[in-house]
Motif scaffolding. Structure first.
Motif, mmCIF file in Angstrom:
data_model
loop_
_atom_site.group_PDB
_atom_site.id
_atom_site.type_symbol
_atom_site.label_atom_id
_atom_site.label_comp_id
_atom_site.label_asym_id
_atom_site.label_seq_id
_atom_site.Cartn_x
_atom_site.Cartn_y
_atom_site.Cartn_z
ATOM 1 N N HIS A 1 0.840 -1.206 0.000
ATOM 2 C CA HIS A 1 0.000 0.000 0.000
ATOM 3 C C HIS A 1 0.873 1.254 0.000
ATOM 4 N N VAL A 2 1.887 1.238 0.846
ATOM 5 C CA VAL A 2 2.772 2.393 1.001
ATOM 6 C C VAL A 2 3.528 2.694 -0.297
ATOM 7 N N ILE A 3 4.040 1.669 -0.928
ATOM 8 C CA ILE A 3 4.798 1.860 -2.170
ATOM 9 C C ILE A 3 3.890 2.384 -3.278
ATOM 10 N N ILE A 4 2.680 1.845 -3.373
ATOM 11 C CA ILE A 4 1.729 2.308 -4.391
ATOM 12 C C ILE A 4 1.413 3.788 -4.194
ATOM 13 N N LEU A 5 1.119 4.169 -2.955
ATOM 14 C CA LEU A 5 0.797 5.572 -2.673
ATOM 15 C C LEU A 5 1.997 6.486 -2.923
ATOM 16 N N ALA A 6 3.185 6.012 -2.593
ATOM 17 C CA ALA A 6 4.394 6.821 -2.797
ATOM 18 C C ALA A 6 4.681 7.017 -4.283
ATOM 19 N N ILE A 7 4.440 5.986 -5.079
ATOM 20 C CA ILE A 7 4.622 6.111 -6.526
ATOM 21 C C ILE A 7 3.630 7.120 -7.093
ATOM 22 N N ILE A 8 2.386 7.047 -6.634
ATOM 23 C CA ILE A 8 1.360 7.994 -7.082
ATOM 24 C C ILE A 8 1.745 9.419 -6.696
ATOM 25 N N GLU A 9 2.231 9.592 -5.470
ATOM 26 C CA GLU A 9 2.672 10.918 -5.018
ATOM 27 C C GLU A 9 3.791 11.454 -5.901
ATOM 28 N N GLY A 10 4.798 10.629 -6.124
ATOM 29 C CA GLY A 10 5.930 11.064 -6.928
ATOM 30 C C GLY A 10 5.551 11.390 -8.362
ATOM 31 N N LEU A 11 4.652 10.598 -8.942
ATOM 32 C CA LEU A 11 4.226 10.810 -10.327
ATOM 33 C C LEU A 11 3.353 12.044 -10.493
ATOM 34 N N THR A 12 2.495 12.284 -9.530
ATOM 35 C CA THR A 12 1.444 13.285 -9.728
ATOM 36 C C THR A 12 1.658 14.619 -9.014
ATOM 37 N N GLU A 13 2.577 14.680 -8.055
ATOM 38 C CA GLU A 13 2.713 15.903 -7.249
ATOM 39 C C GLU A 13 3.001 17.132 -8.103
ATOM 40 N N PHE A 14 3.831 16.986 -9.123
ATOM 41 C CA PHE A 14 4.221 18.149 -9.902
ATOM 42 C C PHE A 14 3.546 18.194 -11.279
ATOM 43 N N LEU A 15 2.623 17.271 -11.512
ATOM 44 C CA LEU A 15 1.821 17.297 -12.735
ATOM 45 C C LEU A 15 0.487 17.956 -12.421
ATOM 46 N N VAL B 1 10.760 8.752 -7.719
ATOM 47 C CA VAL B 1 9.754 8.864 -8.781
ATOM 48 C C VAL B 1 9.537 10.330 -9.164
ATOM 49 N N ALA B 2 9.521 11.228 -8.182
ATOM 50 C CA ALA B 2 9.321 12.657 -8.460
ATOM 51 C C ALA B 2 10.471 13.216 -9.296
ATOM 52 N N MET B 3 11.689 12.770 -9.028
ATOM 53 C CA MET B 3 12.847 13.216 -9.816
ATOM 54 C C MET B 3 12.627 12.915 -11.294
ATOM 55 N N LEU B 4 12.178 11.705 -11.580
ATOM 56 C CA LEU B 4 11.937 11.293 -12.968
ATOM 57 C C LEU B 4 10.755 12.049 -13.561
ATOM 58 N N ALA B 5 9.705 12.234 -12.760
ATOM 59 C CA ALA B 5 8.487 12.893 -13.250
ATOM 60 C C ALA B 5 8.750 14.351 -13.619
ATOM 61 N N ILE B 6 9.515 15.058 -12.810
ATOM 62 C CA ILE B 6 9.806 16.471 -13.074
ATOM 63 C C ILE B 6 10.552 16.633 -14.392
ATOM 64 N N ARG B 7 11.575 15.832 -14.592
ATOM 65 C CA ARG B 7 12.357 15.888 -15.825
ATOM 66 C C ARG B 7 11.472 15.647 -17.048
ATOM 67 N N THR B 8 10.660 14.621 -16.972
ATOM 68 C CA THR B 8 9.796 14.258 -18.098
ATOM 69 C C THR B 8 8.739 15.320 -18.345
ATOM 70 N N PHE B 9 8.173 15.856 -17.266
ATOM 71 C CA PHE B 9 7.099 16.835 -17.379
ATOM 72 C C PHE B 9 7.551 18.105 -18.083
ATOM 73 N N ILE B 10 8.701 18.625 -17.694
ATOM 74 C CA ILE B 10 9.207 19.864 -18.299
ATOM 75 C C ILE B 10 9.395 19.681 -19.804
ATOM 76 N N THR B 11 9.999 18.562 -20.190
ATOM 77 C CA THR B 11 10.226 18.291 -21.616
ATOM 78 C C THR B 11 8.906 18.184 -22.365
ATOM 79 N N PHE B 12 7.951 17.459 -21.774
ATOM 80 C CA PHE B 12 6.648 17.273 -22.414
ATOM 81 C C PHE B 12 5.903 18.592 -22.519
ATOM 82 N N LEU B 13 5.942 19.377 -21.451
ATOM 83 C CA LEU B 13 5.212 20.637 -21.415
ATOM 84 C C LEU B 13 5.709 21.609 -22.480
ATOM 85 N N GLU B 14 7.010 21.662 -22.664
ATOM 86 C CA GLU B 14 7.578 22.566 -23.663
ATOM 87 C C GLU B 14 7.123 22.210 -25.072
#
Length: 265
Positions: free
Chosen positions: A6-20, A221-234
């Motif tokens: 449960h904890v890992i699933i929630l943490a992955i969701i947090e990391g993926l979605t916090e900055f999206l 997960v957030a480290m990866l998400a931020i990098r990907t998000f900026i590139t996608f957003l541009e």
């Protein structure tokens, strides 16, 4: 009963979605409800506490920016003030809204419609760097952040759109949103922790371990998400995120109408 899965699933969701711009809080409310652990007091604290791991990823990725000038911190403080004031005044109301998956569904849906048009609404940016953001602009973005106190709105979406409304480029708005997340989320985590201990609660050894694991996973997960998000957003803008929100919001609303239980819906 909360376990490491449960904890890992929630943490992955947090990391993926916090900055999206899709609402990390909304997604964790839905996920914890679906797993039948939404009413667990520890999980309610956990979903806030693992934000520490996510904000640490911002500090690491933008390390030099956080140590370049006093003016940078002053702007973040100015932008943080509205959320600090309204967060304290509306604390009980916010906690009540956090119990409602239906609220998440509605705000996801409405916010998604707005994201379909945001690129066309704010298409004449003039501010490309954080250094060019004024204190007045920072304060205005701070007021936009307050809208995200309603679950499902998305702090990231509110602040990025707030920045774009003040003529920031997508990238400049997104990065300032990341920076502003640091004091805002740190304060939210600290308050929840303080309230937890003031009520006479304490962590077990297992819960401390789960908090550590959750923060580490959210950080990576957030480290990866931020990098990907900026590139996608541009390259692509917000439209895909808008359709995603509309679909997820419609599903949640549909489940509510059909009276399919989602534990707290």
């Amino acid at each position: 009963m909360t376990d490491i899965i449960h904890v890992i699933i929630l943490a992955i969701i947090e990391g993926l979605t916090e900055f999206l711009p899709v609402s990390s809080t909304g997604h964790m409310i839905i996920a914890s409800s679906a797993m039948g652990i939404a009413s667990d007091p520890f999980i309610k604290l956990f979903t806030i506490a693992i934000q520490f791991g996510a904000i640490l990823s911002v500090v690491v990725l933008y390390f030099k920016r956080f140590f370049q000038s006093t003016r940078f911190y002053l702007k973040l403080f100015v932008a943080f003030i509205p959320a600090a004031i309204f967060g304290l005044l509306l604390s009980d109301t916010i906690d009540a809204l956090l119990e409602s998956a239906l609220t998440v569904g509605i705000t996801l849906f409405i916010g998604g419609i707005f994201l379909l048009f945001v690129d066309k609404l704010f298409n004449q940016p003039m501010v490309e760097k954080e250094e060019d953001i004024t204190f007045v602009t920072a304060l205005k973005i701070g007021f936009f952040q307050c809208i995200a106190m309603v679950p499902g709105v998305s702090r990231s979406a509110a602040t990025i759109i707030g920045g774009m409304s003040q003529k920031l480029t997508r990238t400049a708005a997104a990065e300032f949103s990341f920076f502003l997340a640091v004091p805002t989320m740190f304060a939210a985590t600290a308050k929840k922790m303080l309230d937890f201990f003031k009520d006479g609660n304490s962590f077990t050894g297992d819960q401390i371990q789960l908090l550590i694991i959750g923060n580490v996973v959210a950080f990576i997960v957030a480290m990866l998400a931020i990098r990907t998000f900026i590139t996608f957003l541009e390259k692509k803008g917000f439209k895909l995120f808008g359709w995603y929100r509309i679909i997820v919001g419609a599903i949640i609303i549909g489940l509510y109408i059909a009276k399919v239980p989602l534990e707290v819906i």
